[in-house]
Design an enzyme around this catalytic site. Structure first.
Site: not given
Ligand code: UD1
Length: 342
Positions: A120, A144, A148
């Site tokens: 990842s 997590y 990895k």
């Molecule tokens: C997250 C994990 C990462 C993991 C990956 C697996 C965290 C901090 N990181 O990555 O370690 O490898 O998932 O898929 O959890 N967002 C919102 N609202 C939401 C959900 C997300 O605003 O309800 C935003 C987040 O702040 C971010 C973006 O959407 O800016 C993507 O979020 P997400 O899909 O959770 O992925 P990552 O944070 O990149």
């Protein structure tokens, strides 16, 4: 393939079968569904064998490999919820690290030393220098992520200890989308942690609104920027990595040996608001949002430099953000409760 009944695994089975590979799946179905594999069989026109095995069960893993006699292993089986890993670190290390150790030992015992590992972009920790290349500094910000990181190091050490091993460390950016048939897709249990599954559940009416975690980042619209990659592109990346390692040798060996990291991303970042807008276009539904404070551990921006995979694997991600949203919507609207209804 371990974890072959899960989200990325099921899509990768489809692509491997399309390339003429034979696949045996090991999965404990703890966060996956046998129904997904049944549908993979429908798409591919042939059945896939499922062995219900928990990777933490060393004897069961060995017995499964003795039965399957693989030429190569693709290893997806792992736990992946960041927040849960903070609460239950021991379980995360046991499954993700211990499970991989069981697998490596069993592979060695059956003489199979070609492994594609589901890593990842989380292994880049809190890096801020973008784009991320495979030589960017490594780290982690939660258990997590450390699992990895540790597994990558274990596999590099294993490959260095015995030149017969060929290992691909595939560093995924943000996998989204679904098979274009709409028959398989991501089916998270409980409240989705990740952005696109959450948006999809809002659009289909299962949840009221999306919470945007922060709109005060140093990005063009203030929301977080990520490198979203279509899960079918990602699946194709696994086929390419396997071809590189297997090298066409009849015994699955004879290709590139040693451990190699490859980023699987598009190289383009999209903000949360851009993803919401793309999903609204794809679905024709409005996605209400509210803005809340930042989520702990989130960086402003993360995207790949995918040049090494292009140059060494001949692989590039081709599918657009619009296609990712259209395919997610086809899956979500056709299966509003995921696989549960079947
Ligand atoms: C997250 C994990 C990462 C993991 C990956 C697996 C965290 C901090 N990181 O990555 O370690 O490898 O998932 O898929 O959890 N967002 C919102 N609202 C939401 C959900 C997300 O605003 O309800 C935003 C987040 O702040 C971010 C973006 O959407 O800016 C993507 O979020 P997400 O899909 O959770 O992925 P990552 O944070 O990149």
């Amino acid at each position: 393939m371990t974890g072959g009944a899960g989200y990325i695994g099921s899509h990768t089975v489809v692509e491997l079968l399309a390339q003429g590979h034979e696949v045996v799946v090991l999965d404990d179905l703890s966060n996956a569904s046998a129904e997904a594999l049944r549908r993979v069989g429908e798409i591919a026109g042939r059945d896939v064998e499922l062995l219900e095995v928990d990777v933490t069960d060393e004897a069961a893993v060995l017995a499964a490999l003795e039965r399957a006699r693989p030429e190569a292993v693709v290893h997806f089986a792992a736990l992946k919820a960041v927040g849960e890993s903070v609460e239950q670190p021991e379980r995360y290390y046991r499954t993700n690290v211990g499970g991989t150790l069981n697998l490596v030992r069993a592979m060695d015992a059956v003489g199979c030393r070609t492994l594609v590992f589901s890593s990842s972009a989380t292994v880049y920790g809190a890096a801020t220098q973008m784009p991320l290349t495979e030589d960017s500094p490594l780290g982690a910000t939660n258990p997590y992520g450390w699992t990895k990181f540790v597994v990558e190091q274990v596999l590099r050490d294993v490959a260095a200890s015995d030149e017969r091993w060929g290992v691909a460390l595939l560093r995924y950016f943000n996998p989204v989308g679904a098979h274009p048939s709409g028959r398989i897709g991501e089916d998270p249990r409980g409240v989705p942690n990740n952005l696109v599954p959450f948006i999809a559940q809002v659009a289909v009416g299962r949840r009221e609104q999306l919470t945007i975690f922060g709109d005060d980042f140093d990005t063009p619209d203030g929301t977080g920027v990520r490198d979203y990659i279509h899960v079918v592109d990602l699946a194709e990346g696994h086929v390419a990595a396997l071809a590189k390692l297997a090298g066409g040798g009849a015994d699955g060996d004879g290709g590139v040996r040693g451990a190699h990291a490859w980023n699987l991303g598009t190289g383009t970042g999209s903000s949360v608001r851009q993803v919401v807008a793309a999903f609204e276009r794809a679905s024709g539904r409005e996605v209400p949002v509210r803005v809340a404070p930042r989520r702990a551990g989130d960086v402003a921006t993360s995207y790949a430099n995918p040049a090494r995979a292009r140059d060494e694997l001949g692989w590039v991600a081709r599918r657009s953000l619009d296609e990712m949203c259209e395919d997610t919507w086809r899956w979500q609207s056709g299966n509003p409760q995921g696989y549960a209804a079947s």
